[in-house]
Design a protein around this motif. Structure first.
Motif, PDB file in Angstrom:
ATOM      1  N   GLY A 197       0.800  -1.214   0.000  1.00  0.00           N
ATOM      2  CA  GLY A 197       0.000   0.000   0.000  1.00  0.00           C
ATOM      3  C   GLY A 197       0.834   1.264   0.000  1.00  0.00           C
ATOM      4  O   GLY A 197       0.532   2.224  -0.724  1.00  0.00           O
ATOM      5  N   GLN A 219       0.956   4.260  -2.928  1.00  0.00           N
ATOM      6  CA  GLN A 219       0.724   5.683  -2.709  1.00  0.00           C
ATOM      7  C   GLN A 219       1.915   6.517  -3.169  1.00  0.00           C
ATOM      8  O   GLN A 219       1.746   7.573  -3.782  1.00  0.00           O
ATOM      9  N   ASN A 264      -4.852   8.695   2.225  1.00  0.00           N
ATOM     10  CA  ASN A 264      -4.540   8.017   0.966  1.00  0.00           C
ATOM     11  C   ASN A 264      -5.452   8.510  -0.148  1.00  0.00           C
ATOM     12  O   ASN A 264      -6.581   8.955   0.101  1.00  0.00           O
ATOM     13  N   VAL A 287      -7.170   7.333  -3.931  1.00  0.00           N
ATOM     14  CA  VAL A 287      -7.460   6.201  -4.799  1.00  0.00           C
ATOM     15  C   VAL A 287      -7.815   6.746  -6.175  1.00  0.00           C
ATOM     16  O   VAL A 287      -8.554   7.718  -6.300  1.00  0.00           O
ATOM     17  N   ASN A 346      -5.664   0.604   1.326  1.00  0.00           N
ATOM     18  CA  ASN A 346      -5.923   0.886  -0.083  1.00  0.00           C
ATOM     19  C   ASN A 346      -7.018  -0.009  -0.640  1.00  0.00           C
ATOM     20  O   ASN A 346      -7.839   0.418  -1.440  1.00  0.00           O
TER      21      ASN A 346
END
Length: 365
Positions: free
Chosen positions: A16, A20, A164, A166, A278
């Motif tokens: 993850g 990122q 985060n 997406v 994620n």
């Protein structure tokens, strides 16, 4: 003049944090910033996305915990690039990378803590506290991570929270029938999916047992586990012991996971600890209702009975009960999925994540 940004991370594997970093490096404004990625130990499959975006990568090839030659290669690479900002990710890079950046007198140095890490020893904690006091700050993705480290002696004011991001994707280009054919499944079954590395943190044993209990009540269900890792053989043996082999399927790492994900009817996350998942974000963006453990990190994403459902860690009975209730109510599943899609689209998109980093990197030292 462009500001030079150097990111240091152990590898470019399929994790993850790695994802990122690559999204950030690919999307950062190249008119304002000049990027460089340094991998402390080796490269990995995510290197290809950086190559396509013309983001330079330097591999240090560190061997073992204490590699003096790697230290000199790292400091040499930093001096050659002469960055305005160094941003490190994950413990090994946080320790080696921040120390090297201090040695090279980099003006702005950020560590990156992406997860609640109960495995850390007193020695790890000492290193974290020592470097936190001597560098600019720590970038994280979750209030839960701030709370974890503040209880271990790092002041909360040292942290900057950037959630985060997406990436918005087009609707799956494949039909449910094709997705199921690729996975070797019957498209008429109710599919529960999960994506993640196969190791104990992720709670796969809890999902296997709960999946078998759900199947007893609803024979038409199949649990699909996407991912690979060191615990795969042990988990497959456990699945066989509980006689769940028929409808608990391990399909390994999949490069087409993003195409498969929208065709799940339900998504499970049973992690015992996380930073900010994620895979949960991606399931929410794909319009799949989520049931996840009630832990720091997951609570940032899943608001119980609004954008998904939460259950206590390792409570396989609670997971089974929530799942059976959702299976029996298509309307409830759709409401949760619609709310989740709206939230992730507005609050957790990649453009916002990149813009927040750009603003932070642009501050005067």
């Amino acid at each position: 003049m462009k500001r030079k940004i150097c990111w240091i991370i152990p590898t470019l594997d399929e994790g993850g944090a790695e994802k990122q970093l690559c999204l950030l490096a690919q999307g950062i404004d190249r008119n304002r910033f000049e990027p460089l990625v340094i991998t402390l130990t080796r490269s990995g499959p995510r290197r290809s996305s950086l190559d396509k975006a013309n983001v330079p990568v330097v591999e240090i090839n560190k061997r073992g915990k204490f590699d003096l030659a790697a230290w000199f290669r790292l400091t040499s690479a930093i001096k050659k690039f002469s960055p305005h900002v160094v941003h490190t990710w994950i413990f090994a890079a946080n320790s080696y990378g921040r120390a090297a950046a201090l040695r090279c007198k980099v003006p702005v140095i950020y560590g990156g803590e992406r997860c609640v890490d109960p495995w850390k020893t007193a020695a790890h904690g000492w290193v974290d506290r020592f470097l936190a006091k001597r560098t600019t700050g720590i970038i994280t993705n979750s209030q839960g991570v701030v709370d974890f480290y503040s209880q271990r002696g790092i002041a909360a004011c040292r942290f900057v929270i950037i959630p985060n991001g997406v990436a918005a994707t087009e609707a799956s280009a494949i039909s449910r029938e094709e997705a199921c054919q690729r996975m070797g499944l019957d498209s008429n079954r109710f599919l529960i999916g999960t994506v993640g590395r196969l190791w104990s943190q992720k709670g796969h044993k809890d999902m296997i047992w709960s999946g078998e209990m759900v199947r007893v009540l609803h024979e038409n269900t199949t649990l699909v586990i996407i991912g690979d890792g060191p615990d795969r053989e042990r988990l497959e043996h456990y699945r066989d012991q509980v006689k769940a082999a028929r409808e608990v399927r391990f399909i390994g790492h999949r490069s087409d996971a993003a195409q498969l994900l929208p065709h799940f009817d339900l998504y499970w996350n049973a992690s015992h600890y996380e930073g900010q998942s994620n895979s949960i974000l991606e399931a929410m963006l794909a319009g799949v209702p989520v049931i996840a453990t009630d832990i720091a990190g997951n609570r940032d994403l899943v608001q119980h009975d609004q954008t998904g459902l939460l259950f206590p860690v390792a409570d396989v009975g609670a997971l089974m009960k929530l799942t059976t209730r959702l299976i029996e109510s298509k309307e409830w599943r759709q409401r949760l999925a619609d709310n989740a899609l709206d939230r992730v689209t507005h609050e957790f998109n990649v453009a916002k994540m990149i813009a927040r980093h750009e603003e932070l990197y642009s501050r005067e030292e």
